[in-house]
Structure formats: structure tokens, C-alpha cells
Write a protein that holds these residues in place. Sequence first.
Motif, mmCIF file in Angstrom:
data_model
loop_
_atom_site.group_PDB
_atom_site.id
_atom_site.type_symbol
_atom_site.label_atom_id
_atom_site.label_comp_id
_atom_site.label_asym_id
_atom_site.label_seq_id
_atom_site.Cartn_x
_atom_site.Cartn_y
_atom_site.Cartn_z
ATOM 1 N N GLN A 1 9.145 20.328 20.807
ATOM 2 C CA GLN A 1 8.557 19.857 22.060
ATOM 3 C C GLN A 1 7.896 21.001 22.838
ATOM 4 N N ASP A 2 8.471 22.195 22.735
ATOM 5 C CA ASP A 2 7.822 23.359 23.359
ATOM 6 C C ASP A 2 6.427 23.564 22.782
ATOM 7 N N MET A 3 6.315 23.444 21.473
ATOM 8 C CA MET A 3 5.031 23.657 20.823
ATOM 9 C C MET A 3 4.033 22.550 21.173
ATOM 10 N N ILE A 4 4.553 21.312 21.259
ATOM 11 C CA ILE A 4 3.664 20.208 21.649
ATOM 12 C C ILE A 4 3.070 20.481 23.028
ATOM 13 N N ARG A 5 3.915 20.873 23.963
ATOM 14 C CA ARG A 5 3.431 21.147 25.319
ATOM 15 C C ARG A 5 2.450 22.325 25.319
ATOM 16 N N LEU A 6 2.783 23.339 24.537
ATOM 17 C CA LEU A 6 1.903 24.505 24.469
ATOM 18 C C LEU A 6 0.535 24.122 23.901
ATOM 19 N N LEU A 7 0.522 23.274 22.900
ATOM 20 C CA LEU A 7 -0.760 22.840 22.331
ATOM 21 C C LEU A 7 -1.588 22.061 23.353
ATOM 22 N N TRP A 8 -0.915 21.194 24.132
ATOM 23 C CA TRP A 8 -1.665 20.463 25.161
ATOM 24 C C TRP A 8 -2.202 21.417 26.231
ATOM 25 N N ILE A 9 -1.393 22.394 26.593
ATOM 26 C CA ILE A 9 -1.848 23.383 27.575
ATOM 27 C C ILE A 9 -3.109 24.080 27.073
ATOM 28 N N ARG A 10 -3.083 24.523 25.817
ATOM 29 C CA ARG A 10 -4.244 25.227 25.266
ATOM 30 C C ARG A 10 -5.460 24.321 25.195
ATOM 31 N N ARG A 11 -5.254 23.066 24.806
ATOM 32 C CA ARG A 11 -6.384 22.152 24.702
ATOM 33 C C ARG A 11 -6.988 21.857 26.081
ATOM 34 N N MET A 12 -6.153 21.665 27.083
ATOM 35 C CA MET A 12 -6.645 21.381 28.436
ATOM 36 C C MET A 12 -7.308 22.607 29.047
ATOM 37 N N ALA A 13 -6.739 23.781 28.813
ATOM 38 C CA ALA A 13 -7.365 25.007 29.305
ATOM 39 C C ALA A 13 -8.721 25.210 28.648
ATOM 40 N N ARG B 1 3.892 34.062 28.163
ATOM 41 C CA ARG B 1 4.781 34.577 29.215
ATOM 42 C C ARG B 1 4.217 34.226 30.596
ATOM 43 N N HIS B 2 2.891 34.275 30.723
ATOM 44 C CA HIS B 2 2.270 33.891 31.997
ATOM 45 C C HIS B 2 2.519 32.416 32.281
ATOM 46 N N TYR B 3 2.431 31.578 31.253
ATOM 47 C CA TYR B 3 2.708 30.152 31.449
ATOM 48 C C TYR B 3 4.136 29.955 31.942
ATOM 49 N N HIS B 4 5.061 30.726 31.407
ATOM 50 C CA HIS B 4 6.439 30.646 31.887
ATOM 51 C C HIS B 4 6.522 31.075 33.355
ATOM 52 N N ALA B 5 5.844 32.153 33.692
ATOM 53 C CA ALA B 5 5.941 32.724 35.045
ATOM 54 C C ALA B 5 5.443 31.761 36.111
ATOM 55 N N ILE B 6 4.438 30.963 35.791
ATOM 56 C CA ILE B 6 3.864 30.053 36.799
ATOM 57 C C ILE B 6 4.441 28.645 36.688
ATOM 58 N N GLY B 7 5.433 28.478 35.819
ATOM 59 C CA GLY B 7 6.077 27.183 35.708
ATOM 60 C C GLY B 7 5.297 26.159 34.914
ATOM 61 N N LEU B 8 4.329 26.612 34.157
ATOM 62 C CA LEU B 8 3.528 25.691 33.362
ATOM 63 C C LEU B 8 4.246 25.310 32.070
ATOM 64 N N LEU B 9 4.934 26.259 31.483
ATOM 65 C CA LEU B 9 5.694 26.033 30.255
ATOM 66 C C LEU B 9 7.148 26.410 30.516
ATOM 67 N N PRO B 10 8.057 25.454 30.459
ATOM 68 C CA PRO B 10 9.471 25.775 30.733
ATOM 69 C C PRO B 10 9.991 26.839 29.784
ATOM 70 N N GLU B 11 10.903 27.631 30.291
ATOM 71 C CA GLU B 11 11.525 28.651 29.447
ATOM 72 C C GLU B 11 12.343 27.972 28.349
ATOM 73 N N PRO B 12 12.160 28.388 27.100
ATOM 74 C CA PRO B 12 12.933 27.786 26.010
ATOM 75 C C PRO B 12 14.301 28.437 25.884
ATOM 76 N N GLU B 13 15.076 27.900 24.988
ATOM 77 C CA GLU B 13 16.366 28.516 24.700
ATOM 78 C C GLU B 13 16.143 29.886 24.063
ATOM 79 N N ARG B 14 17.136 30.723 24.205
ATOM 80 C CA ARG B 14 17.067 32.050 23.603
ATOM 81 C C ARG B 14 18.087 32.152 22.469
ATOM 82 N N GLY B 15 17.716 32.894 21.471
ATOM 83 C CA GLY B 15 18.615 33.076 20.337
ATOM 84 C C GLY B 15 19.698 34.086 20.637
#
Length: 319
Positions: A52-64, A28-42
Motif C-alpha cells: 500500500q505504501d508503494m501504491i500511494r507513492l505511485l499515485w503521488i508520482r503520477r499526480m506530481a 523523505r520529503h514526502y514523509h516530512a510534509i505528511g504526504l506519504l505516511p511513515e512506514p514500519e521500520r525493520g
Amino acid sequence: MYLSFVPPRRVKIGDAAAFAGTTPRAIRHYHAIGLLPEPERGGDGRRRYGHQDMIRLLWIRRMAGAGIALDDIRDALTADTGTAGDDRGHGGGDGGEGGADGGDGIALTLERLENSLAAQEAVLRRQRTAVQRMRAEGSRMGLLADVVTDRFKNLPEGSLRHVELDTLLVTERIFGPLVAAVQASRFIALATHPALREESDRVDAAEEALDDTVAVDDPRVPRVAAERHAFEGALDAVIEESGLAGDDDALIDTWDAPDSATGDQEEDGEDGDRGSGERRAGTMSTLEAVGRMPYDFSPARLRCMELAEQLAAQDAPTA
């Protein structure tokens, strides 16, 4: 052959967090700062994360995990993909200005990070060395400069008193390791000459008795000053006769402060250069350091010290 299990097209935030090794709160913090775009909602209004959301999230975690700041990660991923949320741009065309590595800004960020990590490694090396020295010395003496502790390597264990280690620590901080190493000769002489040690204790006690209840013009003040002067003369004679003075001269002649090991500056970030660190660590001159170190000396004791110095000056050979 058909798979018996078909992975979901989208997952909830808890599953995304568990897979990436983080927490929903972090996402949620990643969303708030614009690091991870908000995904679609069910249909239930909850976020649903796709491939693609998960790919980006994995790169974020690896870089952090590599120590890169979140703002820099956002800039890097934006520059790397061409847009904040579209990974299809990677590898296509000429990559835009600066190429697929994110341009000069990202290169500078990585350079700063590498320098920061190198500095942290240097700090860890110094901390480990200090711990190893403490284990080897069996006391706080391992936290003093190498050039100081080396002076005591031939003394039996327990020869030094805590107050003497305290004195060396303060001397190192104010005047640097060389002066502390020369001062070590004083404590070596006391440790190896019991009669001299006994006289030192007697004079120290006499000086401590000159507390705030004693007037500056009390007759005990000049008497103790004379005793201090006499003791210092005897101590200097022992240092000279035992060869310690020659050791001091040799140390001074070979001293190269920028390349020599000292002690106290590790926590301030010096890069293994512990010889010139005292000046850099606190960016203080000797006068500033003296002015910032409190001393609990009464006016009578200060006067006693002044008189002892005058006696020493009178006995000093003239040029």
C-alpha cells in the motif's frame, strides 16, 4: 504452477524510489510534509515499504507529473481515502462528503491546474510562432508584431538597419503595434530612396553632434532643427507620393486592437491577444512608459527637437 520468484513483502527506501522513478530524498520529503505516511521500520531501524505504501507513492508520482502541487496531492489523497494512510476506504460506503472525487476543494484544484496548463500551452504556442517567424524573417524582425513585419514583406532582405528595428521595438512597447506599423512607412521610404537615406544619415549625425559639450543657445542648435524640419517635410512628401500614406490610412481604418496581432507581450502571459497586450503586459499608460524608457539626449539636442516641433506646428494647416 508455483512461481520460482516470490516478490518481497517490504522493500528498503532505495528500492522503493527506484521502482517509483524518484529518489530517496524525495520520498523523505514526502514523509516530512505528511504526504506519504511513515512506514514500519525493520530491525535495523530503516524504513520498510509495503504494497500500500508503494501504491500511494505511485499515485503521488503520477499526480506530481501532471503538475499538481504536493499540498494539493496530499489533500486529494486524504479526501479520496477518508484518511491519510488507509486506502481501504476507497469505494466503500458513500465516500463521505463530496464523494470519492475528494469534494469541491479537489475539483477546484483541478480546475485551477487545467487553467494553468492551458495558459502554459498558449505561451508555448506563442513562443513557437515567434521562433517560426524569426526563422522566416531571418532576423529579430520576427519578434515584432505581425502587423509591423507585414509592412516590410516586399522589401529586399537586409533593407532595414538594426537601429530601425530597435526604434520599432521601442515604439511598439510605448505606443502599441498600430503606431509602430505606421512608423514602418518611414523606414520603407528610406530603404527605397537612397538619396533620402543619405540625407537622413546626415541630419542624424548633425543631431548626435549636439552632445553635452554643446550649449543650449549654441547657433548650431536652431540650424540643425531647421535641417530636421526640412528633412521631415521631404520624407512626408515621399511617403505621400509613394502611396505609403494611403496604406497607413487603410491600416488605421481597419485596425481592431483587441483582435489584432502585436508582438512584445508573449512573455507576460497574454492569451494570443497581442493587440491590446501592450497595456496589459506592463499595466502602463503611454505617459508612464515614456517616463520609464531612458533616452540619452543632451540638453542641446532636446532643445533642437523642441525647435523642430515648433517649426512643424507653424507649417501645419489651420482648421
